[in-house]
Write an enzyme that holds these catalytic residues in place. Structure first.
Site: not given
Ligand code: SAJ
Length: 434
Positions: A13-14, A164, A215, A219, A269
């Site tokens: 994915y990256i 991302v 990083k 997260n 992540c």
């Molecule tokens: N989620 C919730 N409530 C929210 C937001 C998300 O329950 O308000 C859940 C989502 O449904 C999912 C999980 O959290 O199951 C993560 O989803 P996400 O959209 O928050 O993040 P990722 O994992 O898709 O991407 C994250 C991002 N990190 C941050 O926003 C700090 C992205 O920028 C990173 O590059 C990515 O992790 C990574 O690759 O580390």
């Protein structure tokens, strides 16, 4: 520093979007993946992951001749390591009787070792994979030193995390600010030279360990905030209030930004990275540890909520909408929705799952419906587990005609409860207590 040819190790994915973006900016890129099936798919001009715009960008890069795909690195000016760093499935750590997950760094180790035969003076090596603090200095640099060359003296070594958001990767790769952590300032500059080839966001130079921390902090910060939202939802259930309304009101406060509760935290992540902090210092991370526990327990909480409403789950026919770890992506890794379905089945429910982004997913023990209609046609209850746009846009009247179910569970605030009630459904929602 000039880069005519680079190697990107790990085309997931990256790695694949990164390799394609460099190639699209005129750099000769050798994309490397140890999985021969992935190499075959990519060499055929197809791609193995769903990400908006990636297929076109990859095809253009391939057609330009700037991008080649292979199973082994080649001599190059720079080597980028973009392999997964999941946690070990079969090993865990323990602190004060509390178990915690351990980072699985094997892919990083083998990718670093694969570079060794090609490493030359003046090269640049970049670790992008999310890693525990000090991985660049204490794991990668010592392996590369087996070449007889020293990081920071003979070649450049940096840690530069990808940040991302799946679903917006190609845009964020270019627009996001980029943190470049060098083992020396010169290494950081070499990293900045490389990424300035396509990054339009600010390029921020720092040291390698700080970049690793940045990083993990990003997260972990999100994970802890989601955990508190999930705890608020449980409190709302208890006190009979509507968590979605109360969050909306609380977020009107200038200094409050509460995230959304849901069935749990998935993906590779946010549900993984905080464990790298806990592993590194269990004595210093009680909050991070407990936030992981809260979010990991959320699928269980959702199943409790459903059983509470249904009395017993035995032989209940359930249509589960969505298995991806979050909306509008095809990624089912560490998905809380999958965990909910497994838990429902373990309690005797008969679940048919529909995942529009991966209808052909093979998930042990999960009965995948070939279509929405198939999932709905013979069920008693409908559960919304993922807030896919196409689910949010469903018309209650059309659904009521396609199913005999008259009870819906909304775990992600995807549906307007009044509209569904008007269409004859009883509505139960996560975080909305009676
Ligand atoms: N989620 C919730 N409530 C929210 C937001 C998300 O329950 O308000 C859940 C989502 O449904 C999912 C999980 O959290 O199951 C993560 O989803 P996400 O959209 O928050 O993040 P990722 O994992 O898709 O991407 C994250 C991002 N990190 C941050 O926003 C700090 C992205 O920028 C990173 O590059 C990515 O992790 C990574 O690759 O580390």
């Amino acid at each position: 520093m000039k880069f005519n040819k680079i190697c990107v190790l790990g085309l997931g994915y990256i790695g694949l979007p990164t390799a394609s973006t460099f190639a699209a900016h005129g750099v000769k890129v050798v994309g490397v993946d140890v999985n021969p099936d992935i190499v075959d798919i990519l060499r055929r001009g197809d791609i193995h992951i769903h990400e908006p715009g990636l297929r076109e960008t990859y095809k253009t890069a391939l057609a330009s001749g700037n991008l080649t795909v292979t199973g082994r690195p080649e001599e190059a000016d720079a080597y980028l390591i973009t392999v997964p760093t999941p946690f070990h499935e079969d090993r865990s750590g323990e602190y004060n009787g509390q178990k915690y997950k351990l980072a699985d760094m094997r892919a990083v180790i083998s990718a670093t070792e694969a570079i060794l035969p090609f490493l030359r003076k003046g090269n640049l090596v970049v670790l992008e994979s999310t890693s525990p603090p000090r991985t660049t200095l204490e794991l990668v640099a010592p392996i590369l030193a087996r070449s007889g060359l020293k990081a920071g003296r003979d070649f450049h070594l940096v840690y530069s995390p990808e940040r991302v958001l799946p679903g917006q990767i190609l845009r964020e790769l270019i627009e996001n600010a980029r943190v470049i952590g060098g083992v020396t300032p010169e290494s950081a500059q070499a990293g900045a030279d490389l990424y300035s080839i396509f990054v339009k966001g600010e390029i921020i130079k720092t040291d390698a360990t700080s970049a690793e921390m940045v990083k993990l902090m990003e997260n972990t910060y999100r994970d802890v905030n989601i955990a508190i939202a999930n705890e608020f939802a449980r409190l709302a259930d208890k006190f009979g209030v509507d968590i979605w309304e109360t969050i909306r009101l609380a977020n009107r406060h200038p200094r409050v930004k509460i995230l959304n509760p849901g069935p749990g935290v998935g993906g590779h992540c946010i549900s993984v990275d905080p464990w790298f902090f806990v592993e590194a210092a269990p004595e210093l991370t009680p909050l991070i540890y407990n936030a992981r526990r809260v979010n990991d327990a959320q699928p269980r909480y959702v199943v409790e909520m459903i059983r509470r409403e249904l009395g017993s789950l035995k032989d209940k026919k359930i249509a589960a909408l969505g298995l991806a770890y979050k909306p509008d992506v095809d990624d089912l890794r560490e998905s809380p929705a999958v965990e909910v379905v497994h838990a429902l089945q373990n309690e005797g429910a008969k679940v048919k799952a529909w995942e529009p982004f991966k209808p052909d997913a093979k998930l042990p023990g999960i009965d995948m419906a070939p279509s929405l209609d198939d999932a709905l046609k013979d069920c008693d209850v409908i559960i919304l587990l993922v807030r896919h746009t196409e689910f949010v846009n469903l018309k209650p009247s059309e659904i009521s005609a396609a199913t005999r179910a008259r009870l819906i569970f909304d775990t992600v605030n995807g549906w307007n409860a009044n509209e569904w009630r008007t269409a004859g459904f009883q509505v139960a929602r996560l975080g909305v207590g009676k």
